[in-house]
Each structure stands twice: as structure tokens, then as C-alpha cells.
Design an enzyme around this catalytic site. Sequence first.
Site, PDB file in Angstrom:
ATOM      1  N   LYS A 191      53.647  65.322  55.699  1.00 10.69           N
ATOM      2  CA  LYS A 191      53.423  63.979  55.180  1.00 10.69           C
ATOM      3  C   LYS A 191      53.305  62.929  56.277  1.00 10.69           C
ATOM      4  CE  LYS A 191      55.389  65.402  50.823  1.00 10.69           C
ATOM      5  NZ  LYS A 191      56.100  65.047  49.589  1.00 10.69           N
ATOM      6  N   ASN A 249      65.664  61.235  36.800  1.00 16.39           N
ATOM      7  CA  ASN A 249      66.553  62.062  37.623  1.00 16.39           C
ATOM      8  C   ASN A 249      67.856  61.320  37.878  1.00 16.39           C
ATOM      9  OD1 ASN A 249      66.118  60.321  40.015  1.00 16.39           O
ATOM     10  ND2 ASN A 249      64.048  61.202  39.990  1.00 16.39           N
ATOM     11  N   LYS A 273      57.587  57.526  18.061  1.00  7.67           N
ATOM     12  CA  LYS A 273      58.629  58.518  18.316  1.00  7.67           C
ATOM     13  C   LYS A 273      58.207  59.876  17.777  1.00  7.67           C
ATOM     14  CE  LYS A 273      63.401  59.708  17.203  1.00  7.67           C
ATOM     15  NZ  LYS A 273      64.629  59.326  16.472  1.00  7.67           N
ATOM     16  N   ILE A 329      53.235  59.795  46.796  1.00  9.44           N
ATOM     17  CA  ILE A 329      53.122  58.480  47.445  1.00  9.44           C
ATOM     18  C   ILE A 329      53.349  58.592  48.945  1.00  9.44           C
ATOM     19  CG2 ILE A 329      53.953  56.101  47.466  1.00  9.44           C
ATOM     20  CD1 ILE A 329      54.948  56.545  44.592  1.00  9.44           C
ATOM     21  N   LEU A 330      54.379  59.349  49.338  1.00  9.60           N
ATOM     22  CA  LEU A 330      54.695  59.464  50.764  1.00  9.60           C
ATOM     23  C   LEU A 330      53.545  60.104  51.531  1.00  9.60           C
ATOM     24  CD1 LEU A 330      56.730  59.106  53.041  1.00  9.60           C
ATOM     25  CD2 LEU A 330      57.740  61.309  52.408  1.00  9.60           C
ATOM     26  N   PRO A 362      51.080  61.507  41.660  1.00 15.18           N
ATOM     27  CA  PRO A 362      50.593  61.346  43.040  1.00 15.18           C
ATOM     28  C   PRO A 362      51.759  61.427  44.015  1.00 15.18           C
ATOM     29  CG  PRO A 362      49.757  59.599  41.617  1.00 15.18           C
ATOM     30  CD  PRO A 362      50.802  60.318  40.833  1.00 15.18           C
TER      31      PRO A 362
END
Length: 406
Positions: free
Chosen positions: A343, A212, A291, A309-310, A307
Site C-alpha cells: 500500500k 466492527n 426493514k 482507501i489506504l 474500496p
Amino acid sequence: MSVLQGKTIVLGVCGGIAAYKAAALTSKLTQAGAVVRVIMTESAVQFVAPLTFQVLSRHHVFVDTFDEKDPSVVSHINLADSADLVLVAPATANTIAKIALGLGDDMLSTTLLATTAPIWIAPAMNVHMYENPAVQINMQTLLSRGVRFIEPGEGQLACGYVGKGRLAEPEEILAAVERHFKGEVRRLEGQRVLVTAGGTVERIDPVRYITNDSSGKMGYAIAEEAVRLGAKVTLVSGPSALPVPAGVELVSVQSALDMREAVLSRFEESHVVIKAAAVADYRSAVIADQKIKKKSDSMTLELIKNPDILQELGTLKKHQFVIGFAAETERLDEHALDKLKRKNCDLIVGNDVSQEGAGFSGDTNVVRIFDRNGLVEALPILSKKDVARRLLELTADRLPTKASES
């Protein structure tokens, strides 16, 4: 004892009706124990006499670069070197432009060029001048260089207009300066702070990956400021070209799974965890050993969820103070508060990444900080370092006085 006791503050006063507030500010700073050295522009002298500031500060006032009052020193260099903080209040559009361009044609601008002390600017001007794109660009330039701004207030202006541009009240400026010097008291001494930063890299094959736009600048700024406040800091970072802040332990990771392992293995020993990283939500179901060759006009890539994480940290936390980030493009308050509750965070920092000045790769950010009761503080556009500093101040306010109490 006041945190300003013995601190030297060079106060630049520019030409405008708000110069009268600078006199009150000089008095308050001096009463708080600061050594205030005043520099006035020639325009400022038209509004308030230098004698006013001399009496209030108990020091000579500087106006003319060539009017050397002490032959043993060069005045603007001596002022620049002695300053613990340079504060320009009120700051006009003209002076802001000079600082942004690096001009040095009077006593104030040459001192600003020579100083290595933190520079703070409190603008005061007509609302249309403040909103002028040239002024906004100049302020953006200064923000990117680490200059801090004390936002003007809104209300009736001397010119008759109603809007943003009124100099912040002397009490507000004094409080901001005191908060700055409180930071030097190392408010996070004894705290172990774990920060995540940057984006993760999710491999598709040996030469391709999903990632990102995160630059890591926000997380790195938080790590740097936490060290300045006395914390022992571990920075878990995805790939980044940023220099590692001095005093920070860097743990380099690639994927979301790598980051999860690094964070969970250090979570128990941490007092504060700040999840500023932009972790990929999905990864490729299969990572090719070689590749992938281009064989057809289309290609289907199966992704599986990474997953959260927070959310894991929110479930596992005992004594830890957990802070999350929410990068949104719409309904910021609603989404950020929902994320905080789901969370189990103590604070969440929301920013609309579609807003100008709040994107991933820039040096500035515009954030809103929430706790379970709602909005704690909405920050104007600031450098990421200033956002980090304010976030850590809020964190320090909410922590036990000693790490051993957690």
C-alpha cells in the site's frame, strides 16, 4: 538552549537500592537547566541521605509532609502547582499502588494527588514483584489515566535475580524527558494532518448494519496529540461517542464509501495522513429500503468488496507522508510489512489485537512500528495517548523542517 532550561521537575525518590541512580539523574537534569525539586519517601532516606540531593539540586529536599520550610506556602501544594513534570524514579510497587488507589499518606503521594502536571513513573523492583498481577493491574489503571511509564531494564538485579525490574539508566530517563519537552516546541507547526478514526457502518436495511469493534480511541488520541504539536488537524471519524479534541476539525461519516470521499477530497492539501480507522472490508450488495422481515430459518447476505482507501492513497501520494495501521491476530511482523509495501505507506503501526492490553475498546495499546527497512520501534504497553505521541515524534523526525519544503 536546552529544552529543559527553566522547567521545574519534581523528582520523587522511593526506597530501594536504585535510589542511588536518582542522584545521578538529579545531577543530569540540573546540568541540563531544569529546576529539580526532590521529594524523598522515608524509606528512600535509608538508602541515600537527603543532603546528597540537596547539594545536587541546590534546593531543599522534602521528606516530611509537616516539615514546612517556607511559612508563606503549603509545601506539597506549592510543589504540585510549580511542576512542569512530576517524575517518580525509582518508583516502588508500594508507591505505584498508592498512586493507583489515590492514597495520600506522605509528602510524595499528597503532592501527586494535588498536581495537574504530567506524571511519569520509572519502576524499579524485583522481577517477580514487577510481574505480580496486582502491580500490573495498578500500572494499567495509571496508564488509563494518562500516567506515562519509563520501562525498567532487564539484567542482574540487586536481589540476585536476573530479569526485568532494573531502573532505566539516568541517561535514558533524561532523553525521555527531553523528548517530552521537545513536543512542546510544536514540532508539527505548519503541517496539515488528516486522521481517520473509528469503525464504519455498512447498512443492510434501515435498522441493521455491519460494523466492527473499533472505538476510535486511537485515532482520536492521534488527532489530539497532533494539535498539541502545532498541526492543523482534520479528523474523519466513523460513529463515535468520544468527545472531539479541542482544535480538531471533525468530519463525521458513516460508511466506507463516505470515508473514502471525505479523505480523497482532502488528500491533496494534507502533509500527513494517518489511517487509524478500522474500515469495513465489505458492504451489503443491496441495501433494503424497508426493514427485512424474518421469513425463514436462514438468510443469505451478499457482500461486495469496499474500496481500499489506504491503497488508493499510496498510489496517489506525491508529497504526503502516509501512515497505515495493521490490526492482526497472528504473524504480526510479516503481515504488517507486507501491508506497508503493498500500500506504499511510509510507516505502518502493527498491533496484535488478541494480545492483552492491545484491543479495540481499551485505553492502552501495544504496537510495533515499521518502515520499509523493517522494525523501527517496538513499544511496550502504553496508553493510546502515549502511543500517539511517540508515533507523531517519529513522524516529525522524518518530515521536512517546513511544510513548504514538501
